[in-house]
Design a protein around this motif. Structure first.
Motif, short mmCIF file in Angstrom:
data_model
loop_
_atom_site.label_atom_id
_atom_site.label_comp_id
_atom_site.label_asym_id
_atom_site.label_seq_id
_atom_site.Cartn_x
_atom_site.Cartn_y
_atom_site.Cartn_z
N ALA A 148 0.82 -1.21 0.00
CA ALA A 148 0.00 0.00 0.00
C ALA A 148 0.86 1.26 0.00
O ALA A 148 0.51 2.27 -0.62
N SER A 178 1.82 1.86 -3.58
CA SER A 178 0.76 1.79 -4.59
C SER A 178 0.81 2.99 -5.53
O SER A 178 0.25 2.96 -6.63
N GLU A 179 1.43 4.07 -5.09
CA GLU A 179 1.78 5.20 -5.94
C GLU A 179 3.24 5.52 -5.67
O GLU A 179 3.84 5.00 -4.72
N PRO A 217 2.45 7.98 -0.96
CA PRO A 217 1.68 7.25 0.05
C PRO A 217 2.18 7.42 1.48
O PRO A 217 1.38 7.50 2.42
N GLU A 224 -8.94 6.14 -3.94
CA GLU A 224 -9.08 4.68 -3.79
C GLU A 224 -7.83 4.05 -3.18
O GLU A 224 -7.92 3.11 -2.37
N HIS A 225 -6.66 4.57 -3.54
CA HIS A 225 -5.42 4.06 -2.95
C HIS A 225 -5.31 4.46 -1.48
O HIS A 225 -4.81 3.69 -0.66
#
Length: 295
Positions: free
Chosen positions: A245, A248-249, A254, A279-280
């Motif tokens: 997570a 995730s970017e 994040p 959403e992330h």
């Protein structure tokens, strides 16, 4: 000799809402890291948004970090650049303000040859007297330090002590470890590969995860070094969904979002980085709750 053994945090650079550096919050997160058993502070690396800080800001953040830490744990300054002269300038300034070592990213965009990489790192390291750690991260820079090149730098340049390895290929890491000696300092540059890198002979990790979970990241390494291999394995596996997570970017989008969710008030990012997609962010929040670092 290793600059540190265990989990060093690749610290974010906190910002005010207007995008200026928030030195007050920087001090508070450094103190939290030390209380959380972090083994070293890595200042103004990729996670610290080095690419969008001015040279003056870069040096100010390193100097403030050194002052706050006050010799309690090592401070390693990110001073790499795709311009060798700029990296030498920043490295000399980091040494002047009291950094214990340097982290030198592979030059990006230029796509230097292996000889170019050798000459680049050699010139920077020989301009200072403190230890230097090249940072191999081909996914971000477009070029990789080959095992023979890294081994040559280690053997030829006295203060090049090892590498931060974010190449993602443990086979290539083993090729390197086969041709260096036992004093070579291998640091994982990927939180998801701490355990494999330690098993390859590593001495620790330079970690994004440590920004939000310093004790837990420290424990992965501490358990391994104490001989609790199963405990270290369980901690690594437990952290993996959160690590996914957190990446995730592109980093540090994040991790800054995660720290703000924790109430650490590290502020926004500088363009061209933007705030995390909704959403992330929701997935990140869920994983932080599952991992036990957010209520």
């Amino acid at each position: 000799m290793a600059l540190f053994k265990g989990a060093g945090v690749a610290l974010v650079t906190p910002m005010h809402e207007d995008g200026t550096v928030n030195f007050e919050v920087l001090e508070s997160i450094i103190e939290e890291q030390i209380l959380g058993d972090t083994d070293a502070i890595i200042s103004v690396g990729t996670t610290g948004e080095a690419a969008t800080l001015t040279e003056e800001e870069h040096i100010e953040v390193i100097a403030h970090t050194v002052k706050v830490v006050n010799h309690r744990i090592p401070v390693i300054a990110g001073t790499g650049s795709n311009c060798t002269d700029s990296a030498i300038y920043l490295s000399k300034k980091a040494e002047e303000v009291g950094a214990d070592g340097l982290l030198l990213v592979t030059p990006y965009y230029n796509k230097a040859t292996q000889n170019g990489l050798y000459q680049h790192f050699k010139a920077i390291a020989e301009s200072v007297s403190i230890p230097a750690i090249p940072y191999n991260v081909p996914g971000r820079t477009g070029v990789s330090i080959e095992a023979k090149t890294m081994a040559a730098l280690y053997h030829d340049v006295e203060n090049i002590i090892g590498v931060k390895d974010a190449g993602g290929d443990v086979g290539k890491t083993l090729d390197l470890m086969r041709i260096v000696d036992e004093d070579f300092c291998l640091y994982s540059g990927e939180d998801g590969l701490i355990l494999p890198i330690l098993a390859a002979g590593g001495v620790g990790v330079i970690s994004v995860l440590s920004n939000v979970a310093p004790k837990e990241t420290h424990e992965i390494c501490a358990k391994w070094f104490s001989g609790d291999i199963e405990g270290a394995r369980k901690e690594q596996l437990r952290a993996l969904p959160l690590i996914h997570a957190l990446f995730s970017e592109v980093n540090p989008i994040p991790v800054k979002a995660a720290m703000n969710l924790q109430g650490k008030n590290v502020g926004p990012l500088r363009l061209p980085l933007t705030e995390m997609e909704k959403e992330h962010r929701e997935v990140l929040k869920e994983e932080m709750i599952r991992y036990g670092i957010l209520k």
